[in-house]
Structures are given as C-alpha cells and as structure tokens.
Design an enzyme around this catalytic site. Structure first.
Site, PDB file in Angstrom:
ATOM      1  N   GLU A 103      46.594  41.280  68.826  1.00 55.00           N
ATOM      2  CA  GLU A 103      45.296  40.641  68.609  1.00 55.00           C
ATOM      3  C   GLU A 103      44.662  41.054  67.290  1.00 55.00           C
ATOM      4  OE1 GLU A 103      46.346  41.662  71.579  1.00 55.00           O
ATOM      5  OE2 GLU A 103      45.089  40.888  73.202  1.00 55.00           O
TER       6      GLU A 103
ATOM      7  N   HIS B  89      38.716  47.900  76.586  1.00 54.65           N
ATOM      8  CA  HIS B  89      39.453  48.736  77.549  1.00 54.65           C
ATOM      9  C   HIS B  89      38.930  50.160  77.600  1.00 54.65           C
ATOM     10  CE1 HIS B  89      42.711  45.933  78.679  1.00 54.65           C
ATOM     11  NE2 HIS B  89      42.492  45.423  77.489  1.00 54.65           N
TER      12      HIS B  89
ATOM     13  N   ASP C 248      43.542  45.471  71.804  1.00 57.20           N
ATOM     14  CA  ASP C 248      43.754  44.184  72.475  1.00 57.20           C
ATOM     15  C   ASP C 248      42.526  43.761  73.280  1.00 57.20           C
ATOM     16  OD1 ASP C 248      44.290  46.445  74.123  1.00 57.20           O
ATOM     17  OD2 ASP C 248      45.187  45.131  75.629  1.00 57.20           O
ATOM     18  N   GLU C 249      42.440  42.459  73.509  1.00 60.46           N
ATOM     19  CA  GLU C 249      41.500  41.868  74.468  1.00 60.46           C
ATOM     20  C   GLU C 249      40.061  42.368  74.319  1.00 60.46           C
ATOM     21  OE1 GLU C 249      44.165  40.858  78.307  1.00 60.46           O
ATOM     22  OE2 GLU C 249      43.686  42.978  78.126  1.00 60.46           O
ATOM     23  N   VAL C 250      39.532  42.273  73.113  1.00 62.40           N
ATOM     24  CA  VAL C 250      38.138  42.673  72.927  1.00 62.40           C
ATOM     25  C   VAL C 250      37.232  41.508  73.356  1.00 62.40           C
ATOM     26  CG1 VAL C 250      36.417  43.529  71.299  1.00 62.40           C
ATOM     27  CG2 VAL C 250      38.829  44.117  70.989  1.00 62.40           C
TER      28      VAL C 250
END
Ligand SMILES: *[C@@H]1O[C@H](CO)[C@@H](O)[C@H](O)[C@H]1NC(C)=O
Ligand SMILES: *[C@@H]1O[C@H](CO)[C@@H](O)[C@H](O)[C@H]1NC(C)=O
Ligand SMILES: *[C@@H]1O[C@H](CO)[C@@H](O)[C@H](O)[C@H]1NC(C)=O
Length: 394
Positions: free
Chosen positions: A282, A169, A229-231
C-alpha cells in the site's frame, strides 16, 4: 559450528570443507563429503543429506551413492506468524522453526503486534504490553523470550525479521501510550474511539525514534518490517486538528499525502538505526516517496493483480517480496482475502491447530522457493512431499 553437526552423524563419516564456491554434497561410502562456502549452505546440505536416508524393504536405514550440487532459487524464503490476533506461546513458535529449517526456509517474519494485542515487552515502554497484551504477564514476550527465538532461529539458519506495523493496525499500542493514536471525532466532539497513529504531533516521532532505536538493538537482522498496510483515513478525516494540518501543508483532501508525510518521517527515523526496511505494498501504491533500498511486500489481489503489481514494483527499481498466493490459512476461511481477514475466528486455538495448518502445507511452498523454475511436476512433488511429511512427523 560447522563441524558439530557433522560429528553427530553416525551412519556415515562426513567431511566438511568451506574452501569451495558452491554447495555440493557427495555421498560415496565410506564418506559423505559436504562442501559449502558458508555455514548456512552446510546447514542446508545436512538437511539434504538427511533426506537421502531411506528405509529399505527390511526396515534398515540406507543411503545411495550420489552427488548433488545445489543452491536456492530465492534468497528470501519466509514464513509469517501472527502473534497478535492470537498469542502463540514461545514453544509453538520454536516448534514452527524446526520444520522451517527442515524445509529450508530462512526467514521468520514475526508479525508480533497488531490491533488486537501488543505482546512485545518493550524495555523502553513497558506500559504498552502491560495495557495492550491479552495478559500482562502470561501473554507477553519478554526480552529473554525474544532472544531465545532469535538464537533458536540463528542456529537453524533462520533470520528473524520483526514487523512493527504503523500507522494503522495500532489499536493495542494506544492503550498504554497516551496521545499516540488519533482521536476520532463524531461531529465536533471526540467520539472516544481512536484511529491510526497521530501523524501531526512531534511527540509521535519522539516516541518512534526511541521505540525503533530499541528494536534495532533487540533484533540483529539487517531488516525491520514497517507495515504500512490498510490505513483507514476516516478517523483522520473526522479530526479538526488533522484537517487544519492538512490545510497548512497544502495536502487538500488527499489523505495519502498525510500518510506519505508520516511514512517519510518514519523512514528517516529508522534509517538512523542503520536498518533496512520492508513495507507492505500500500505504501508503494499510495505513491509515497520511497528510498531506493526499500523492499516492497506484495500481499493483495488475485493472480493477475499481484503479477501486475510485481511488474510495477520491480520496474520502479525496487526489490520485492511476494505473499499473495501463500496465505496458508486462507483455504479454511474461503477464497476471499478480505473475507479471511474479517472472518478470523476468535476461538481459534493457536497451538497445535496452527501447526497443522502450516505443515506440511508450507513444505510445498518451501520446495517452490528453493527448487529450479522447471521443477513443476505435481505428481512427482506429491510423492516427495508424502515421504517428507513422514520424515517431519518422525
Ligand atoms: C537406491 O538405489 C537402489 C538400487 O539402485 C534403487 O532401487 C532405489 O530406488 C534407490 N533408492 C533411493 C531412495 O534413491
Ligand atoms: C514540532 O517540531 C517542529 C520541527 O522541529 C517545530 O517547528 C514545531 O514548533 C514543533 N511543534 C510543537 C507543537 O512543538
Ligand atoms: C501497474 O501500473 C499500471 C500503469 O500505471 C496500472 O494501470 C496498473 O493498475 C498497475 N497495477 C496495479 C496492480 O496496481
């Protein structure tokens, strides 16, 4: 601070005292007496007092005798506003803090930067917002703006917890900060696009040290939200230098170990600023070694999944925050959280549209977080919330 709002009330004389152990409000003409051990309890008590005032059948403002002993069920009652995907003018942020206080929310989670834009104007790295904001002058939060939001919140009993999400992000960070992001490869050549923060360079950690030192000074809250999050591992996978580093470290092809490596170093850096930290789930899910005082923020899955996650997180001894059931904007975009994330419409108007998304919908969450576990009657809540909506509109 305690006495000022009391004197402002004209309907009744209010007496305040701090020499008690629980919040208590007694209304019995000619006095209403508010007792609270801390100023924050007094603020909530004044909200309660304003909710007792009603209009009788002749349109006169009236208030009935009563005694209320009150306290919140949850200590953290937060609202997240995302100012990266869509820039929100300061006045819109402040306009959301007012109903937050009216609904006894006490944490503004400021998701201030993300892939789309970097509106935070850093004193140490001013070129990041210059390059990474939607506009370098009109779509940024200056140090004075940030101060104003924090103070406006503080006067209403609202903490401001900033989120600076890394290593994913971060596309907007990379525009102004050279070498911060990982160059992605296509075959054996850089493709020209960039992935998450580059975890193998020392300069990355020098940058993070300076950056979070600034953040810890700008935001007085005891916590900072570090995202995580969301790597997306694909870019890391494509990069030969990263592959070589993985080999040297003995990580094999397990990129969550590389993520752990990064997060560990980041936590050590932030720990030196004396702040506590929150991270998205995560980081916990990927088995990153976490410090005991970490707060894990759960946001994913259906009900069964997030309840299982909450059970896992708490049984590992961590404190947790829950957001999953309360994505207020999700209703308009369909039920699927992934679909919602991707379908975020670019032409969304941030200002009054956002306000009407959040309120009065968030009032229902506010009541859930404040009231006792057995306060669950929907019809009863409906009549209360209808009146409360009018109060907010007024
Ligand atoms: C106030 O008291 C009157 C008289 O007992 C009652 O009819 C009324 O419902 C009460 N109103 C509120 C808002 O509590
Ligand atoms: C990065 O820092 C480590 C630890 O301080 C040091 O051993 C290493 O040589 C540094 N690497 C570079 C490329 O400067
Ligand atoms: C919680 O832990 C159990 C046991 O390790 C695991 O089976 C389950 O998938 C975990 N729940 C979630 C949501 O990850």
């Amino acid at each position: 601070v305690l006495m000022t709002p009391c004197r402002a009330l004209t309907t009744l004389t209010m007496k305040c005292t701090t020499a008690v152990s629980a919040d208590e409000l007694t209304v019995d003409q000619p006095y209403a007496v508010l007792k609270a051990p801390k100023v924050w309890g007094a603020l909530r008590g004044l909200e309660t007092f304003s909710q007792l005032v009603y209009e009788d059948e002749y349109g006169a403002k009236s208030i009935n005798s009563t005694t209320i002993s009150d306290f919140p069920r949850f200590a953290h009652r937060g609202i997240l506003l995302d100012t990266s995907r869509h820039f929100l003018p300061i006045k819109v942020i402040l306009a959301n803090l007012v109903p937050m206080a009216m609904n006894k929310f006490n944490v503004f989670h400021w998701h201030i930067v993300d892939d789309q834009s970097f509106p935070y104007m850093s004193r140490t790295f001013p070129h990041i917002s210059q390059q990474g904001a939607y506009h370098p002058y009109t779509h940024v939060y200056t140090p004075a703006d940030v101060k104003m939001v924090i103070e406006f919140g503080r006067l209403r009993g609202i903490r401001v917890v900033p989120e600076f999400d890394t290593p994913g992000h971060t596309q907007s960070w990379g525009k102004g900060q050279k070498d911060l992001l990982t160059p992605c490869y296509s075959g054996d050549k850089p493709s020209g696009s960039f992935g998450p923060v580059n975890p193998i360079l020392n300069t990355t950690y020098d940058f993070m040290s300076k950056f979070f030192k600034e953040i810890s000074g700008v935001f007085p809250d005891a916590y900072v939200h570090l995202g995580g999050d969301e790597v997306d591992f694909n870019c890391w996978k494509s990069n030969p230098d990263i592959q070589k580093f993985m080999e040297q470290q003995g990580f094999g092809q397990d990129f969550s170990k590389l993520e752990s490596f990064y997060i560990q170093k980041l936590l050590d850096i932030v720990a030196t600023t004396q702040k506590g930290y929150m991270i998205w789930q995560e980081v916990f899910d990927n088995g990153v070694k976490l410090k005991a005082d970490m707060i894990i923020h759960v946001w994913k899955g259906n009900q069964e999944q997030y309840q299982s996650e909450m059970a896992n997180v708490t049984s590992s001894g961590f404190q947790t925050l829950l957001s999953t059931p309360w994505y207020l904007n999700r209703i308009s975009y369909g039920q699927d959280w992934q679909g919602h994330y991707k379908a975020d419409p670019q032409d969304f108007k941030g200002s009054s549209a956002l306000f009407n998304f959040n309120w009065p919908r968030a009032s229902a969450v506010g009541e859930r977080l404040w009231s006792a576990v057995d306060v669950t009657d929907i019809n009863d809540a409906f009549s209360r919330l209808s009146v409360h909506r009018c109060r907010m509109v007024e």
